[in-house]
Motif scaffolding. Sequence first.
Motif, PDB file in Angstrom:
ATOM      1  N   SER A   1       4.248   6.098 -17.763  1.00  0.00           N
ATOM      2  CA  SER A   1       4.921   7.094 -18.598  1.00  0.00           C
ATOM      3  C   SER A   1       5.401   6.490 -19.905  1.00  0.00           C
ATOM      4  O   SER A   1       6.080   5.463 -19.902  1.00  0.00           O
ATOM      5  N   VAL A   2       5.049   7.091 -21.012  1.00  0.00           N
ATOM      6  CA  VAL A   2       5.570   6.627 -22.308  1.00  0.00           C
ATOM      7  C   VAL A   2       6.385   7.709 -22.996  1.00  0.00           C
ATOM      8  O   VAL A   2       7.063   7.444 -23.987  1.00  0.00           O
TER       9      VAL A   2
ATOM     10  N   ARG B   1       0.817  -1.211   0.000  1.00  0.00           N
ATOM     11  CA  ARG B   1       0.000   0.000   0.000  1.00  0.00           C
ATOM     12  C   ARG B   1       0.852   1.262   0.000  1.00  0.00           C
ATOM     13  O   ARG B   1       1.930   1.287   0.588  1.00  0.00           O
ATOM     14  N   GLY B   2       0.300   2.285  -0.617  1.00  0.00           N
ATOM     15  CA  GLY B   2       0.907   3.606  -0.491  1.00  0.00           C
ATOM     16  C   GLY B   2       2.055   3.896  -1.425  1.00  0.00           C
ATOM     17  O   GLY B   2       2.570   5.012  -1.453  1.00  0.00           O
ATOM     18  N   ILE B   3       2.436   2.900  -2.217  1.00  0.00           N
ATOM     19  CA  ILE B   3       3.593   3.056  -3.107  1.00  0.00           C
ATOM     20  C   ILE B   3       3.240   3.941  -4.313  1.00  0.00           C
ATOM     21  O   ILE B   3       2.109   3.934  -4.795  1.00  0.00           O
ATOM     22  N   HIS B   4       4.217   4.699  -4.775  1.00  0.00           N
ATOM     23  CA  HIS B   4       4.100   5.353  -6.086  1.00  0.00           C
ATOM     24  C   HIS B   4       4.984   4.589  -7.062  1.00  0.00           C
ATOM     25  O   HIS B   4       6.186   4.430  -6.841  1.00  0.00           O
ATOM     26  N   ILE B   5       4.359   4.114  -8.140  1.00  0.00           N
ATOM     27  CA  ILE B   5       5.108   3.407  -9.187  1.00  0.00           C
ATOM     28  C   ILE B   5       5.333   4.358 -10.356  1.00  0.00           C
ATOM     29  O   ILE B   5       4.395   4.996 -10.842  1.00  0.00           O
ATOM     30  N   ASN B   6       6.573   4.447 -10.759  1.00  0.00           N
ATOM     31  CA  ASN B   6       6.962   5.298 -11.884  1.00  0.00           C
ATOM     32  C   ASN B   6       7.424   4.349 -12.985  1.00  0.00           C
ATOM     33  O   ASN B   6       8.560   3.881 -12.989  1.00  0.00           O
ATOM     34  N   ALA B   7       6.497   4.014 -13.896  1.00  0.00           N
ATOM     35  CA  ALA B   7       6.757   2.959 -14.885  1.00  0.00           C
ATOM     36  C   ALA B   7       7.152   3.583 -16.217  1.00  0.00           C
ATOM     37  O   ALA B   7       6.331   4.191 -16.897  1.00  0.00           O
TER      38      ALA B   7
ATOM     39  N   PRO C   1      -3.683  10.090 -23.173  1.00  0.00           N
ATOM     40  CA  PRO C   1      -4.331   8.769 -23.244  1.00  0.00           C
ATOM     41  C   PRO C   1      -4.311   8.100 -24.623  1.00  0.00           C
ATOM     42  O   PRO C   1      -4.044   6.891 -24.692  1.00  0.00           O
ATOM     43  N   PRO C   2      -4.574   8.817 -25.743  1.00  0.00           N
ATOM     44  CA  PRO C   2      -4.601   8.093 -27.019  1.00  0.00           C
ATOM     45  C   PRO C   2      -3.272   7.399 -27.327  1.00  0.00           C
ATOM     46  O   PRO C   2      -3.243   6.371 -28.002  1.00  0.00           O
ATOM     47  N   GLN C   3      -2.173   7.984 -26.832  1.00  0.00           N
ATOM     48  CA  GLN C   3      -0.871   7.350 -27.052  1.00  0.00           C
ATOM     49  C   GLN C   3      -0.605   6.266 -26.015  1.00  0.00           C
ATOM     50  O   GLN C   3      -0.116   5.182 -26.346  1.00  0.00           O
ATOM     51  N   THR C   4      -0.934   6.545 -24.758  1.00  0.00           N
ATOM     52  CA  THR C   4      -0.609   5.592 -23.686  1.00  0.00           C
ATOM     53  C   THR C   4      -1.412   4.303 -23.824  1.00  0.00           C
ATOM     54  O   THR C   4      -0.920   3.220 -23.517  1.00  0.00           O
ATOM     55  N   ARG C   5      -2.646   4.415 -24.309  1.00  0.00           N
ATOM     56  CA  ARG C   5      -3.447   3.188 -24.437  1.00  0.00           C
ATOM     57  C   ARG C   5      -2.843   2.226 -25.460  1.00  0.00           C
ATOM     58  O   ARG C   5      -3.075   1.019 -25.406  1.00  0.00           O
ATOM     59  N   ILE C   6      -2.072   2.748 -26.386  1.00  0.00           N
ATOM     60  CA  ILE C   6      -1.398   1.903 -27.382  1.00  0.00           C
ATOM     61  C   ILE C   6      -0.040   1.419 -26.860  1.00  0.00           C
ATOM     62  O   ILE C   6       0.373   0.298 -27.114  1.00  0.00           O
TER      63      ILE C   6
END
Lengths: 349, 349
Positions: free
Chosen positions: A301-302, A226-232, A258-263
């Motif tokens: 993040s992309v 819990r409580g973590i921030h993930i920076n992917a 979103p249009p880019q990240t969803r891909i």
Amino acid sequence: MLLQPSKKALVPFVSVENMMHLVHHVGIETMLAELTDAIEDDFRRWESFDKTPRVASHSPEGVIELMPTSDHETYGFKYVNGHPKNMSQGLQTVTAFGLLAEVSTGYPVLLSEMTLLTALRTAATSAMAARHLAPKNSRVMAMIGSGAQSEFQALAMKVVVGIEEVRFYDIDFRATEKAVRNLADSGLRVVACRSAEEAIEGAQIVTTCTADKQFATILTDNMIGRGIHINAIGGDCPGKTELHRDILLRSDTFVEYPPQTRIEGEIQQMDPDYPVTELWRVITGLSEGRRDTNQITLFDSVGFAIEDFSALRYVRNRLKGTDLFLELDLLADPDDPRDLFGMLLRAKG
Amino acid sequence: MLLQPSKKALVPFVSVENMMHLVHHVGIETMLAELTDAIEDDFRRWESFDKTPRVASHSPEGVIELMPTSDHETYGFKYVNGHPKNMSQGLQTVTAFGLLAEVSTGYPVLLSEMTLLTALRTAATSAMAARHLAPKNSRVMAMIGSGAQSEFQALAMKVVVGIEEVRFYDIDFRATEKAVRNLADSGLRVVACRSAEEAIEGAQIVTTCTADKQFATILTDNMIGRGIHINAIGGDCPGKTELHRDILLRSDTFVEYPPQTRIEGEIQQMDPDYPVTELWRVITGLSEGRRDTNQITLFDSVGFAIEDFSALRYVRNRLKGTDLFLELDLLADPDDPRDLFGMLLRAKG
């Protein structure tokens, strides 16, 4: 016959060597902090930009992308490749260069290396997101993947978020040793870890940045408390992810565009209606960021064109008063603009 | 400390000055003929290219475009602007530069000015189309618009098609005088005309290349007799056409890449199902070109990425054995590709 192109035809060019000099001229930490603010300034005026998903040319070995954007005054684009197998040939996985131009004339005004600058702006973007999403008083970051991006991430999180300890893990321990060595004088406590599990011990922020082009599971669900921030960061093209989808089901996910990240992002694993919040809305106060200490926040993040635009504009401003650029004779500019052919004839000399 | 980037990190760059030297090194007419053949070679293998309409960023003043393509071995793109009002400020309407990269690594292998090269490849493409579509034994061309592109058109039509007389018209007579002056030693009969009607007298080929961004009517229906080949270059973005639509109703129209031409070309005036033939199909013999001497053929040219790709590859080959390029330190290339940060640290010297 000496040909003197007019001033407008000369485009300032920042080579890799000059970019390195500029970084040291400004100071790496200062530059990361200033870049973070420059990107945040542009995220605050997100709606004033022309936005489009990047134009990608995929091949079995990797991808070549063009990332354009414009704020109607300045136009910018980046050329960037991503070739995971390059490393085995002694080449960079990611190389890049970028350009700014005047919208009113279409004339380029800056050409710059962006391999280094992309590393800097990616770290600055991560730090900006963490400033808004990570738990208050985050002091420890796990860095999964000790590649070319990792030290920049560590330093940006130190400067912008106040991280004091970074715990590195990589499947190749030599990469971790390299990162530890490079950060010896950084003021960070740097810990070399033998497993991802060891790396995330005590971490408030978990950054993933690995390069394999595949659906990988760098983080499994049971690793994330819990409580973590993930920076992917590493899941950034179709067919390339790092997180198990169960983590995404427990997380509140924040994205650039979103249009880019969803891909391209981690959320390519999820249904098209998987809820996401645009990071610019958090920064401007239109949407909520972190609500409580138990929430898992995920910045998927992309990399988006506006971040490169901000970085190039920052460099352009920072170049003023320095000699850290060459002037390239990139544009034909005859005295009479209709007389391109005459200019060519006269060059015969 | 002198930093020596590795060979892979250095990208050959052709400046405007070096491009002019290369043109004279090869010879303008030889280069136009060779470019025509290089483009035709790539049109013959049209189906092996990745194709996409260009990515355009429109503004009230003009457009900035990125035009990428790839044959899966080499990737290329061009940056090009189109700003009709630039001329009044003494700037080029169209400036451009381009890049080639290796698909297998994503590393750039050539950066080149393309303002001149675009003028050359546009003329070569027109000549290639005319070689397949214009009446046999065409000897006279009308050139409507005496701007930066016009002399290149005249010379390419001379070299590739055998045109002997070019009749220039422009709303600004000084532009026509410039073209006549520039072609004084070209071996062409060059005639300065006071009207479009006068220019098309006796012409088998009518080329239109004007720059206003508007729906213009450079040619009206009654001006075009039977058997003419129209080479329409200036209608090349949304809202910009040169021909009255009645001409299109009487013509057989040939295009580069229909999805792009339907948005940008003369045929933007027509219904979406207006019939067109792709030029590559004529060149490969899959479709018929000119059938008879009464037919009006129209090449509705907007410029396509493959033409730039061909031109850049041609330049890359022609540079071999010359010193007509600089090597730019465009790519960061540390000895250990994962050690970008270490390279940066060591540059502090």
